[in-house]
Design an enzyme around this catalytic site. Structure first.
Site, PDB file in Angstrom:
ATOM      1  N   THR B 151       0.905  -1.118  -0.067  1.00  0.00           N
ATOM      2  CA  THR B 151      -0.016   0.025  -0.025  1.00  0.00           C
ATOM      3  C   THR B 151       0.916   1.282  -0.248  1.00  0.00           C
ATOM      4  O   THR B 151       1.811   1.360   0.761  1.00  0.00           O
ATOM      5  CB  THR B 151      -1.011   0.009   1.346  1.00  0.00           C
ATOM      6  OG1 THR B 151      -1.692  -1.102   1.262  1.00  0.00           O
ATOM      7  CG2 THR B 151      -1.554   1.209   1.441  1.00  0.00           C
ATOM      8  N   GLY B 181      -8.556  -5.234   2.818  1.00  0.00           N
ATOM      9  CA  GLY B 181      -7.510  -5.053   3.616  1.00  0.00           C
ATOM     10  C   GLY B 181      -7.631  -4.093   4.825  1.00  0.00           C
ATOM     11  O   GLY B 181      -8.725  -3.325   4.999  1.00  0.00           O
TER      12      GLY B 181
END
Lengths: 317, 317
Positions: B151, B181
């Site tokens: 990310t 997530g």
């Protein structure tokens, strides 16, 4: 040995009674929390959870749920799931997976179908009627469409010392498609650590996720605060902070239980809940914000219960 | 006045440079974080964020993003959104809404289209080729399909003293449809309070949401810990706790910046990041877990950068 169960809103009471019966017979806290929440999901007159829940702006009933095991921290969650009887059971099943344990939208629904969960049209005729009526009122009177967001959240403690947290909700009435609140979000909607205790939330999810209050309450209990002191401190300090910084704090109510079966709640609106443990029979209470960051908690009256019963079953005109 | 920006992974460096330029010219931290993350989303060779990101198990590229304003705590988030150039911009726009500010799946994509965001096929030919190759390998060798979940997370501090946090990710490569997530989850993927500081996470989302580490790091900075001490304490204590209670801790890396522009990171895997402020020019560092709950941080070498460049552009065979 100690055991106990606490859950949000009057609607959870029958489930709390069932959960305590399981816990007394030495069943696992995971089974107790699932049974408790399924009882609420299955009852058609509770319009913010499961069967009979109110739909989104497009008339579709989308549901959120989560399950957290306080021994291992494993979490399963779903958001925007449709057409499945018991979102809490889907969330519990997902908690066994190391990957992909939080599923949303069509992916969540397809998971539930593939795994053999019971497919069911969850929109009752009554819920559809309430939706139609509300839609008309909004159009005619230019009203703010959003009200009603009563999540069932529960924490259970079993005689083996394990704790579990669970939540289930159809979310904000008239929400936009795909809107998700706090209920499936760890730390905001729920958190539990069997070595400390657990907490769950109900209220305006958009504001609850600004504060991570469930995590904070568990953390404070871990520092030695009683569940009531932890709830009071976390909830009212954040209420004040959000009012100052965001301009307004939405409704929120938090419940907590520690590993000794002691409990606490705090709320910035009138709030009912049900609780019982090895020492106290299950009972419904009503809570309100008191002075100086305290909570006023009273036993529910028969009058209140009668009015509630009448209200949830009143004809929709 | 002080200002600064920090972001996860080497891929964020060009964005950090742009963000610092905006911040030096007294632009708002919200604009800086959006520009930083858009730069990563737009670059086709970063395969875990935005354009060029790797798709789910069915070949569909689903993206998650969030935006949090540290002055007001307002949050916008999307999960499982498809076919939109800049999920971070959609998240930012949603943060202005009091209700429905976290949208998932088709509801999120439809919101973006209705609001006029740019529709784009985000799946590049290269990403599709990597997916096909991986699918073949999984079938042939019975491999665990999941790897890669980098990310981009960033925190910015502007000269007016405002702070913003943002995240964007295409999530776990080969994830199941609708898997979410930590990136769009407040407290787990990100948290920021302009009066204290901010933190964001990257790693295995399923495990990050078990610990609410971004919230915890901000809280520890609020108690007076430096960003580095807060990261070390939160991350390594939770790594140990999760290893003991869940059996294994997935990869996770956290970054933090406080309101003075000081920064810190902690990680249980090799982790690169980029950071700069009014005193230090933007620079890429590499971090590893050290001994006794500390983090080893070194400047990146030209050799590492060259190998990285070669790796991300290598032909897919």
């Amino acid at each position: 040995m100690v055991w106990g169960a606490i859950a949000t809103w009057r609607m959870a009471h029958d489930g709390v009674v069932k959960a305590l019966d399981l816990l007394e017979r030495k069943q696992h806290s995971g089974d107790a929390v699932e049974e408790l929440i399924k009882t609420v999901e299955d009852y058609p007159y509770y319009k913010s959870v499961g069967y009979g829940g109110l739909p989104n702006a497009e008339g579709i009933l989308e549901m959120d749920a989560a399950f957290m095991d306080g021994d291992s921290f494993k979490i399963g969650a779903v958001a925007g799931i449709t057409d499945v009887s018991n979102p809490i059971s889907v969330a519990r099943k997902l908690s066994d997976d190391k990957f992909n344990s939080f599923r949303v939208g069509e992916g969540a629904t397809r998971y539930a179908m593939t795994e053999g969960f019971h497919r069911k049209n969850m929109l009752t005729e009554r819920a559809h009627k309430i939706w139609e009526k509300r839609l008309k009122e909004i159009h005619e009177n230019n009203l703010n469409p959003y009200n009603g967001h009563d999540t069932v959240g529960a924490i259970t403690l079993d005689q083996m010392g394990s704790m579990t947290a669970g939540t289930s909700s159809s979310g904000l009435f008239m929400k936009k498609p795909g809107r998700v609140g706090d209920s499936p979000l760890s730390g905001s909607g729920f958190y539990v650590d069997s070595q400390i205790g657990g907490a769950t939330a109900t209220g305006l999810g958009e504001d609850l996720m600004k504060g991570c209050l469930s995590y904070e309450i568990v953390r404070l209990m871990g520092e030695g605060l009683s569940p009531q002191a932890a709830c009071d401190k976390a909830v009212y300090e954040f209420h004040d902070k959000l009012t100052a910084r965001y301009g307004k704090a939405g409704a929120f109510s938090l419940i907590a239980m520690n590993k000794a079966g002691e409990w606490g709640v705090a709320t910035n609106v009138e709030f009912t809940f049900s609780v019982g443990n090895d020492k106290e029979a299950p009972q419904i209470f009503i809570a309100n914000m008191g002075e100086n960051h305290t909570t006023k908690i009273e036993s529910i009256t028969q009058e209140w219960l009668d009015a509630y019963e009448k209200r949830i079953k009143a004809p929709i005109e």
